[in-house]
Enzyme design. Structure first.
Site, PDB file in Angstrom:
ATOM      1  N   GLY A  26       5.026  14.584  45.516  1.00  0.00           N
ATOM      2  CA  GLY A  26       4.177  13.735  45.653  1.00  0.00           C
ATOM      3  C   GLY A  26       2.754  14.084  46.412  1.00  0.00           C
ATOM      4  O   GLY A  26       1.973  13.365  46.003  1.00  0.00           O
ATOM      5  N   ARG A  43      11.517  23.950  64.814  1.00  0.00           N
ATOM      6  CA  ARG A  43      10.577  23.358  63.621  1.00  0.00           C
ATOM      7  C   ARG A  43       9.502  22.590  64.217  1.00  0.00           C
ATOM      8  O   ARG A  43       9.986  21.443  64.691  1.00  0.00           O
ATOM      9  CB  ARG A  43      11.310  23.054  62.520  1.00  0.00           C
ATOM     10  N   GLU A  93       6.540  38.173  64.098  1.00  0.00           N
ATOM     11  CA  GLU A  93       6.087  38.177  65.649  1.00  0.00           C
ATOM     12  C   GLU A  93       6.282  36.584  66.074  1.00  0.00           C
ATOM     13  O   GLU A  93       6.430  36.485  67.278  1.00  0.00           O
ATOM     14  CB  GLU A  93       4.690  39.006  65.937  1.00  0.00           C
ATOM     15  N   GLU A  96      15.685  38.012  58.908  1.00  0.00           N
ATOM     16  CA  GLU A  96      16.281  36.796  59.481  1.00  0.00           C
ATOM     17  C   GLU A  96      17.505  37.150  59.979  1.00  0.00           C
ATOM     18  O   GLU A  96      18.031  36.641  60.993  1.00  0.00           O
ATOM     19  CB  GLU A  96      15.943  35.410  58.604  1.00  0.00           C
TER      20      GLU A  96
END
Length: 183
Positions: A115, A64, A140, A96
């Site tokens: 928020g 990530r 991809e 996935e």
């Protein structure tokens, strides 16, 4: 109008990307004064808690970029324009993980960061899993490693911060609660 509600006086889109857009809003506060709000608009997403007949939780490990690290998560993905959440959940599960399911049950929906963003995640429980030989391909720009964890292993991953996102922690705690209720 609620006593706490902020009235939007002006909204300007200052960025429009592939997934999100950023809006600068001028709002009137409950006390009559004005303020600025930076709001991220997101199409929404799904997350899938998929448990095999052997009671293994299907997870994906992926990098990530926003947090500059790899974490382990339940399968998830964003809604395409006009796509129903349950159809998206089925598609993302297959893309996935290579698994398909007989049925889906909506467990909950929640705002990830109210928020500053309107992103909502719909969390599904997938039942009747089958591994497909010729499953749909990943996007991809998506690279994942498949993991199948026991509840105990998943709880250990939470402690070790290998599992470190809200949707996956919710899913693990949901299963932990279900186990506790059986006793």
């Amino acid at each position: 109008m609620s006593k706490l509600e902020e009235k939007t006086l002006k909204s300007e889109e200052i960025f429009s990307g592939k997934i999100i857009s950023l809006h600068l809003q001028e709002v009137e506060l409950p006390n009559g004064k004005t303020s600025k709000r930076e709001i991220i608009k997101h199409p929404g997403a799904v997350a899938i808690l998929a448990v095999t007949p052997e009671n293994k939780i299907i997870m994906v490990e992926q990098y990530r970029k926003a947090i500059e690290r790899t974490i382990v998560e339940i399968p998830a993905g964003k809604l395409e324009k006009g796509e129903e959440p349950d159809a998206c959940a089925r598609r993302e599960l297959e893309e996935e993980t290579g698994y398909v399911c007989e049925s889906l049950e909506l467990l909950t929906s929640f705002f990830t960061s109210p928020g500053f963003a309107d992103e909502i995640v719909h969390v599904y429980l997938a039942k009747g899993l089958t591994k497909k030989e010729d499953s749909a391909a990943l996007d991809e720009d998506e690279f994942v490693n498949l993991e199948e964890l026991t509840l105990e292993e998943a709880l250990q991953y939470v402690k070790e911060q290998k599992i470190y996102d809200a949707k996956t922690i919710y899913a693990v705690q949901y299963l932990q609660l279900q186990e506790a209720l059986k006793k």
